[in-house]
Enzyme design. Structure first.
Site, PDB file in Angstrom:
ATOM      1  N   GLU A 252       8.135  23.878  58.527  1.00  0.00           N
ATOM      2  CA  GLU A 252       8.651  22.510  58.404  1.00  0.00           C
ATOM      3  C   GLU A 252       9.952  22.609  57.621  1.00  0.00           C
ATOM      4  O   GLU A 252       9.939  22.734  56.391  1.00  0.00           O
ATOM      5  CB  GLU A 252       7.645  21.625  57.648  1.00  0.00           C
ATOM      6  N   CYS A 286      13.500  15.397  53.984  1.00  0.00           N
ATOM      7  CA  CYS A 286      13.866  16.229  55.136  1.00  0.00           C
ATOM      8  C   CYS A 286      14.189  15.367  56.352  1.00  0.00           C
ATOM      9  O   CYS A 286      15.064  15.691  57.133  1.00  0.00           O
ATOM     10  CB  CYS A 286      12.738  17.201  55.461  1.00  0.00           C
TER      11      CYS A 286
HETATM   12  P1  NAD Z   1      13.317  26.136  49.355  1.00  0.00           P
HETATM   13  O1  NAD Z   1      13.238  26.822  50.655  1.00  0.00           O
HETATM   14  O2  NAD Z   1      14.331  26.590  48.387  1.00  0.00           O
HETATM   15  O3  NAD Z   1      11.928  26.213  48.593  1.00  0.00           O
HETATM   16  C1  NAD Z   1      10.737  25.788  49.169  1.00  0.00           C
HETATM   17  C2  NAD Z   1       9.590  26.605  48.605  1.00  0.00           C
HETATM   18  O4  NAD Z   1       9.773  27.958  49.013  1.00  0.00           O
HETATM   19  C3  NAD Z   1       9.519  26.620  47.090  1.00  0.00           C
HETATM   20  O5  NAD Z   1       8.169  26.577  46.701  1.00  0.00           O
HETATM   21  C4  NAD Z   1      10.132  27.968  46.748  1.00  0.00           C
HETATM   22  O6  NAD Z   1       9.662  28.488  45.540  1.00  0.00           O
HETATM   23  C5  NAD Z   1       9.672  28.814  47.906  1.00  0.00           C
HETATM   24  N1  NAD Z   1      10.500  30.012  48.140  1.00  0.00           N
HETATM   25  C6  NAD Z   1      11.808  30.187  47.864  1.00  0.00           C
HETATM   26  N2  NAD Z   1      12.204  31.438  48.208  1.00  0.00           N
HETATM   27  C7  NAD Z   1      11.109  32.049  48.742  1.00  0.00           C
HETATM   28  C8  NAD Z   1      10.869  33.341  49.294  1.00  0.00           C
HETATM   29  N3  NAD Z   1      11.824  34.263  49.369  1.00  0.00           N
HETATM   30  N4  NAD Z   1       9.645  33.611  49.753  1.00  0.00           N
HETATM   31  C9  NAD Z   1       8.653  32.699  49.701  1.00  0.00           C
HETATM   32  N5  NAD Z   1       8.818  31.466  49.162  1.00  0.00           N
HETATM   33  C10 NAD Z   1      10.032  31.151  48.690  1.00  0.00           C
HETATM   34  O7  NAD Z   1      13.496  24.594  49.689  1.00  0.00           O
HETATM   35  P2  NAD Z   1      13.642  23.394  48.657  1.00  0.00           P
HETATM   36  O8  NAD Z   1      15.021  23.389  48.133  1.00  0.00           O
HETATM   37  O9  NAD Z   1      12.507  23.377  47.699  1.00  0.00           O
HETATM   38  O10 NAD Z   1      13.407  22.150  49.618  1.00  0.00           O
HETATM   39  C11 NAD Z   1      14.424  21.540  50.294  1.00  0.00           C
HETATM   40  C12 NAD Z   1      14.389  21.889  51.763  1.00  0.00           C
HETATM   41  O11 NAD Z   1      13.093  21.650  52.299  1.00  0.00           O
HETATM   42  C13 NAD Z   1      15.307  21.021  52.581  1.00  0.00           C
HETATM   43  O12 NAD Z   1      15.968  21.795  53.540  1.00  0.00           O
HETATM   44  C14 NAD Z   1      14.358  20.048  53.264  1.00  0.00           C
HETATM   45  O13 NAD Z   1      14.874  19.469  54.420  1.00  0.00           O
HETATM   46  C15 NAD Z   1      13.176  20.880  53.498  1.00  0.00           C
HETATM   47  N6  NAD Z   1      11.961  20.051  53.649  1.00  0.00           N
HETATM   48  C16 NAD Z   1      11.360  19.976  54.863  1.00  0.00           C
HETATM   49  C17 NAD Z   1      10.253  19.159  55.030  1.00  0.00           C
HETATM   50  C18 NAD Z   1       9.556  19.046  56.372  1.00  0.00           C
HETATM   51  O14 NAD Z   1       8.405  18.605  56.409  1.00  0.00           O
HETATM   52  N7  NAD Z   1      10.187  19.428  57.472  1.00  0.00           N
HETATM   53  C19 NAD Z   1       9.756  18.447  53.961  1.00  0.00           C
HETATM   54  C20 NAD Z   1      10.398  18.549  52.741  1.00  0.00           C
HETATM   55  C21 NAD Z   1      11.498  19.369  52.587  1.00  0.00           C
END
Ligand code: NAD
Length: 482
Positions: A252, A286
Site C-alpha cells: 500500500e 496517501c
Molecule cells: P516509509 O516508507 O518511510 O515508512 C513506512 C514504514 O516502513 C515505517 O514503519 C518505517 O520504519 C518502515 N521502513 C523504513 N525503511 C524500511 C526498510 N528498509 N525495511 C523495512 N521497513 C522499513 O513511509 P512513511 O514516510 O512512514 O509514510 C509515508 C508514505 O506512506 C507515503 O508515501 C504515503 O503515501 C504512504 N502511505 C500509503 C498508504 C496506503 O494505504 N496506500 C497509507 C498511508 C501512507
C-alpha cells in the site's frame, strides 16, 4: 500538556519488553518538545517476535479455534478500544500532530476494523468441486502463518488495525512494526489483545527503526506473508525481500490522486470534499486529493473558493482543536514540513502560482499553511510528486479526454474522483481512471467495508473489505478417491 506515561514498551509473546536498541525520544510535533520514550527493538527483538508468532501458529492456538470464538475475541478487542477512545485519541493527537477530533475519529475507526473483521470470521467458507461420482473434492482456506505488518506514521492506528484484524480473523499470528515517529498510541492495540486474552504470540508489537527492525522483519525467513504500508522507495525494498523469501506481499504505497471537477459540478459540495481531501491530517494522507483538474469554465470560481476555504482554516496545536470544523493541526515533524514547503517554493520554476499559503507558521511546532497552487504543470515536479502535506495543485482542462489523460498521467493510481451531476459522465470517467478506488461527488466515500489499494506504483493487493481477506489465506485442495 502531556500527562502521559514517560516510557512505552514493546509487546512480544504476551510480555511487555524493553528494546535492544535502547529508547527513542518521541517528539510532540505541535511544540517540537519531547513527549515520551519508546522502547526501540533491534534485530534480536524482531527475531523473538517472529518466533513467538511462529510458535503461536504452529500450536494451532488461533487456527484450531472455532471461528465463532476467534470472531468474538476480535470484536472484544474493538470494544475494549472503544472503551478507551478518549485516552488513545489524546496520545495519538500529541504524538502525531492531528487535531483531537481527527484523532478521536481515527481511534473509533480503528475499533471498527475489529468489529467488521470479527463479524467476517464465521463467513469464511471453503467449497466443494464436483469431479464425478468417484471423488469428493473440496477446497479449504488456511492462514499463511506469520503475518509481518509494517506501518507508517500518518494513520498508525487505523492502518495497524486493518491489517491486524484481517490477519487474526484468518488465523495468522501477527508481528506489527509500528512507525518510529508515532508509535505510542499503537500500544493500545497490544493492550486490547492482552485484555481479551488473545492467545500467546498471536499479536506482537514492536517499534524499531526502518533499516533495523523493519528490515530484519521483512527479511526474516520465518515470515510467511507481508503487508507493507508506506513509501514507494521502502515498498521496493520490501518487495525485494518478499521475492527472496518467496512470500506474498501486499503493498500500500503513495499516490498523487486527482479530482476531476466538471463544469456541471455542485461547487459547494466539491469545496467540502476539497477540505476533507487535502486538509485532513494536514494532507499527510496517501489518498489525499492532491490534484484538482478543473474545467476551464469554472476554474476561476473554484480557485477563488478554494482560497477562501484555505484562508479560513485555523492552524495550530491539535490538542486545542477538539471539534470538527475548519481547523488543522501540525505535520509530523519539521523535516516533513520543510520538504513540503520546499515543494511550494520550487513550484514557480514550472510556471505555477501559489495563490495562498506555501509557508511555515512562525511557531515552535511543525505547521504549514493550507496551500493552494494554481497553473500547475501536470508534467512538472509538483504535478507528479507526492508532497504529503496540505498542498493542492490546481490544473485546468478543456475536454474530458484531456482531464482523464492528466489524471492518469502519473506513476501512481491509488484513488481518483469525479465531481459532476451527470451520471453517464461519472460512469464513463470512473471506467477510464486508472486507480483502485473512484469517488463520485464525495472524496473519501466508502469505508472499512470497501476494498482499498493501488494501481501502478501505488502498490498491489487490497486492504479493507472482504477482498482483503484473500491476501491472508492460502488455498488447499483436498481430492478424495471414493
Ligand atoms: P516509509 O516508507 O518511510 O515508512 C513506512 C514504514 O516502513 C515505517 O514503519 C518505517 O520504519 C518502515 N521502513 C523504513 N525503511 C524500511 C526498510 N528498509 N525495511 C523495512 N521497513 C522499513 O513511509 P512513511 O514516510 O512512514 O509514510 C509515508 C508514505 O506512506 C507515503 O508515501 C504515503 O503515501 C504512504 N502511505 C500509503 C498508504 C496506503 O494505504 N496506500 C497509507 C498511508 C501512507
Amino acid at each position: 500538556m502531556s500527562n502521559i506515561a514517560e516510557y512505552w514498551k514493546n509487546y512480544i509473546d504476551n510480555q511487555w519488553a524493553d528494546g535492544g536498541s535502547e529508547r527513542l525520544s518521541i517528539e510532540n510535533p505541535a511544540t517540537g518538545g519531547h513527549l515520551a520514550w519508546q522502547a526501540l527493538a533491534n534485530r534480536q527483538d524482531t527475531a523473538r517476535a517472529v518466533s513467538a508468532a511462529k510458535a503461536c501458529h504452529e500450536s494451532g492456538a488461533l487456527s484450531a479455534m472455532r471461528p465463532v470464538e476467534r470472531g468474538r475475541l476480535i470484536r472484544q478487542m474493538g470494544e475494549w478500544l472503544l472503551d478507551h477512545v478518549e485516552e488513545i485519541a489524546n496520545i495519538l493527537c500529541l504524538e502525531q500532530g492531528k487535531q483531537l477530533w481527527e484523532a478521536k475519529n481515527e481511534a473509533t475507526n480503528c475499533a471498527r476494523y475489529y468489529e467488521y473483521y470479527g463479524n467476517q470470521v464465521e463467513t469464511l467458507e471453503g467449497k466443494s468441486i464436483p469431479l464425478g461420482q468417484n471423488y469428493l473434492d473440496f477446497t479449504i482456506y488456511e492462514p499463511y502463518g506469520v503475518s509481518a505488518q509494517i506501518i507508517p506514521w500518518n494513520f498508525p492506528l487505523e492502518i495497524s488495525a486493518r491489517s491486524i484484524a484481517a490477519g487474526i480473523a484468518t488465523a495468522n499470528a501477527c508481528v506489527v512494526k509500528s512507525p518510529e515517529l508515532a508509535p505510542l498510541s499503537s500500544q493500545y492495540l497490544a493492550r486490547a489483545a492482552e485484555a481479551v486474552g488473545l492467545p500467546k504470540g498471536a499479536l506482537n508489537l514492536i517499534c524499531g527503526l526502518g533499516d533495523e527492525a523493519g528490515a530484519a522483519l521483512s527479511e526474516h525467513g520465518d515470515v510467511n506473508q507481508m503487508v507493507f504500508t508506506g513509501s514507494l522507495a521502502t515498498g521496493i525494498r520490501i518487495a525485494a525481500s518478499a521475492a527472496q523469501n518467496i512470500v506474498p506481499c501486499v503493498l500500500e504505497l503513495g499516490g498523487k490522486s486527482a479530482a476531476i471537477v466538471s463544469s456541471d459540478a455542485d461547487l459547494d459540495n466539491f469545496i467540502k470534499s476539497l477540505r476533507a481531501g487535502i486538509f485532513t491530517n494536514s494532507g499527510q494522507v496517501c489518498s489525499a486529493m492532491s490534484r484538482a483538474i478543473v474545467h476551464e469554465d469554472i476554474h476561476d470560481e473554484v480557485v477563488e473558493r478554494a482560497v477562501e476555504l484555505a484562508q479560513s482554516i485555523s492552524v495550530g496545536p491539535g490538542i486545542e482543536r477538539t471539534q470538527p470544523g475548519l481547523n488543522m493541526g501540525a505535520m509530523i515533524n519539521k523535516n516533513q514540513r520543510d520538504k513540503a514547503e520546499a515543494f511550494c517554493q520550487r513550484a514557480g520554476h514550472d510556471g505555477a502560482r501559489i495563490v495562498t499559503g506555501g509557508h511555515r507558521l512562525n511557531h515552535h511546532g511543525s505547521f504549514l499553511q493550507p496551500t493552494i497552487i494554481d497553473k500547475v504543470d501536470p508534467a512538472g515536479e509538483l504535478g507528479q510528486t507526492e508532497v504529503f502535506g496540505p498542498v493542492i495543485s490546481i490544473m485546468k482542462y478543456q475536454s474530458e479526454n484531456q482531464a482523464i489523460e492528466i489524471a492518469n498521467g502519473t506513476q501512481y493510481g491509488l484513488v481518483g474522483g469525479i465531481f459532476t451531476r451527470d451520471l453517464d459522465r461519472a460512469m464513463n470517467t470512473a471506467r477510464k481512471l486508472r486507480a483502485g478506488q473512484i469517488f463520485v461527488n464525495e472524496w473519501f466515500a466508502g469505508g472499512v467495508e470497501t476494498p482499498f489499494g493501488g494501481y501502478g506504483k501505488s502498490g498491489y493487493g487490497r486492504e479493507k473489505g472482504r477482498e482483503a481477506l484473500s491476501n491472508y489465506i492460502q488455498t488447499k485442495n483436498v481430492a478424495i478417491r471414493l
